[in-house]
Design a protein around this motif. Structure first.
Motif, short mmCIF file in Angstrom:
data_model
loop_
_atom_site.label_atom_id
_atom_site.label_comp_id
_atom_site.label_asym_id
_atom_site.label_seq_id
_atom_site.Cartn_x
_atom_site.Cartn_y
_atom_site.Cartn_z
N ALA A 114 0.81 -1.22 0.00
CA ALA A 114 0.00 0.00 0.00
C ALA A 114 0.84 1.27 0.00
N GLU A 115 2.04 1.22 0.58
CA GLU A 115 2.88 2.42 0.66
C GLU A 115 3.54 2.78 -0.67
N ASP A 116 3.63 1.83 -1.57
CA ASP A 116 4.46 1.96 -2.77
C ASP A 116 4.12 3.18 -3.61
N LEU A 117 2.85 3.47 -3.79
CA LEU A 117 2.44 4.54 -4.71
C LEU A 117 1.93 5.79 -4.01
N THR A 118 2.08 5.85 -2.68
CA THR A 118 1.55 7.00 -1.94
C THR A 118 2.22 8.31 -2.35
N SER A 119 3.45 8.24 -2.85
CA SER A 119 4.15 9.46 -3.27
C SER A 119 3.47 10.14 -4.45
N LEU A 120 2.58 9.40 -5.15
CA LEU A 120 1.86 10.00 -6.28
C LEU A 120 0.89 11.08 -5.82
N ALA A 121 0.37 10.95 -4.60
CA ALA A 121 -0.68 11.88 -4.15
C ALA A 121 -0.26 13.34 -4.26
N PRO A 122 0.86 13.77 -3.66
CA PRO A 122 1.23 15.19 -3.82
C PRO A 122 1.69 15.52 -5.24
N MET A 123 2.29 14.53 -5.93
CA MET A 123 2.83 14.80 -7.27
C MET A 123 1.74 15.05 -8.30
N LEU A 124 0.53 14.53 -8.06
CA LEU A 124 -0.56 14.71 -9.03
C LEU A 124 -1.21 16.10 -8.93
N ARG A 125 -0.90 16.83 -7.87
CA ARG A 125 -1.41 18.20 -7.70
C ARG A 125 -2.94 18.27 -7.83
N LEU A 126 -3.58 17.45 -7.04
CA LEU A 126 -5.05 17.43 -6.97
C LEU A 126 -5.45 17.61 -5.51
N PRO A 127 -5.26 18.83 -4.97
CA PRO A 127 -5.40 19.05 -3.53
C PRO A 127 -6.81 18.86 -2.98
N GLU A 128 -7.82 18.85 -3.88
CA GLU A 128 -9.20 18.73 -3.41
C GLU A 128 -9.65 17.28 -3.28
N TYR A 129 -8.76 16.34 -3.62
CA TYR A 129 -9.16 14.92 -3.65
C TYR A 129 -8.58 14.13 -2.49
N GLN A 130 -9.32 13.12 -2.08
CA GLN A 130 -8.82 12.15 -1.11
C GLN A 130 -8.24 10.96 -1.89
N PHE A 131 -7.06 10.53 -1.47
CA PHE A 131 -6.40 9.38 -2.10
C PHE A 131 -6.47 8.17 -1.17
N ILE A 132 -6.75 7.02 -1.77
CA ILE A 132 -6.80 5.79 -0.98
C ILE A 132 -5.93 4.74 -1.69
N PHE A 133 -5.05 4.13 -0.92
CA PHE A 133 -4.13 3.12 -1.45
C PHE A 133 -4.36 1.80 -0.71
N PRO A 134 -5.15 0.90 -1.31
CA PRO A 134 -5.42 -0.38 -0.65
C PRO A 134 -4.21 -1.31 -0.75
N GLN A 135 -4.17 -2.28 0.16
CA GLN A 135 -3.11 -3.29 0.16
C GLN A 135 -3.67 -4.63 -0.26
N ALA A 136 -2.97 -5.29 -1.17
CA ALA A 136 -3.40 -6.60 -1.66
C ALA A 136 -3.44 -7.61 -0.52
N PRO A 137 -4.34 -8.59 -0.59
CA PRO A 137 -4.55 -9.50 0.55
C PRO A 137 -3.51 -10.59 0.74
N PHE A 138 -2.75 -10.93 -0.32
CA PHE A 138 -1.86 -12.09 -0.21
C PHE A 138 -0.40 -11.68 -0.06
N PRO A 139 0.38 -12.43 0.76
CA PRO A 139 1.82 -12.17 0.82
C PRO A 139 2.48 -12.55 -0.50
N HIS A 140 3.52 -11.82 -0.86
CA HIS A 140 4.25 -12.12 -2.09
C HIS A 140 5.24 -13.26 -1.82
#
Length: 204
Positions: free
Chosen positions: A30-56
């Motif tokens: 879930a943490e992998d793509l969180t850096s996209l939130a500020p980079m997309l410059r969409l301050p009015e939006y809520q971002f949600i990053f779910p985590q896949a259910p299975f271990p790799h």
């Protein structure tokens, strides 16, 4: 079992104009793509990053939406049911309707977004370096607009997989925006501008 996720509220600290849900790739979390939130410059939006259910199977902290080690995609049905229930609960937990929610993902997450997004009245779908792990059938409702972005030199998911996804969704009547870049299996800065424009077009 509910999906774990990371939620990033709007920078404006006001109620969100919309939701952007992004599913990570195989072996990430879930943490992998969180850096996209500020980079997309969409301050009015809520971002949600779910985590896949299975271990790799190889990455200690990595997760998987389903198995890629064998051809039968073990775990896919379980994940589909889980993601479906989770998406159905989003409006109650966030106050944002699905009509103001965009579902996207990278690689295996992009495949999941295209798969599950077909069934919901979402504002839009985004597949970054993704593919189809399913054979879509015509549905009795219109499909959401779709953005598909892929690298011409992608060594992990061939660009032909993105072209196939584009063709299939167009045949199903979806409005598809498609773009290839001179890149590999990655998200380049120029991709961010495309995503931002797509979001703003889907939720003016």
């Amino acid at each position: 079992m509910a999906l774990k996720f990371i939620s990033i509220p709007p920078e404006t600290r006001k109620p969100p104009h919309g939701l952007i849900v992004i599913l990570h790739g195989w072996g990430a979390n879930a943490e992998d793509l969180t850096s996209l939130a500020p980079m997309l410059r969409l301050p009015e939006y809520q971002f949600i990053f779910p985590q896949a259910p299975f271990p790799h199977p190889q990455a200690p902290l990595g997760r998987a939406w389903y198995a890629l080690e064998t051809p039968e995609y073990k775990g896919l049905t379980e994940t589909q049911n889980q993601v479906k229930e989770w998406l159905e609960s989003l409006e109650a937990s966030t106050g944002v309707p699905l009509s103001k929610t965009i579902l996207g993902g990278f690689s295996q997450g992009g495949a999941m977004a295209l798969d599950m997004g077909r069934y919901f009245p979402l504002a839009g779908l985004i597949s970054l370096s993704g593919y189809l792990h399913f054979s879509p059938e015509p549905l009795d409702h219109p499909l959401s607009p779709v953005l598909i972005v892929h690298g011409k030199q992608d060594p992990v998911v061939p660009v032909e997989a993105a072209q196939q996804a584009r063709n299939v969704f167009q045949q199903l009547g979806a409005q598809v925006e498609y773009q290839e870049f001179n890149m590999g299996h990655e998200i380049r800065p120029e991709v961010l501008g495309l995503i931002r424009s797509f979001v703003m077009n889907c939720m003016p």
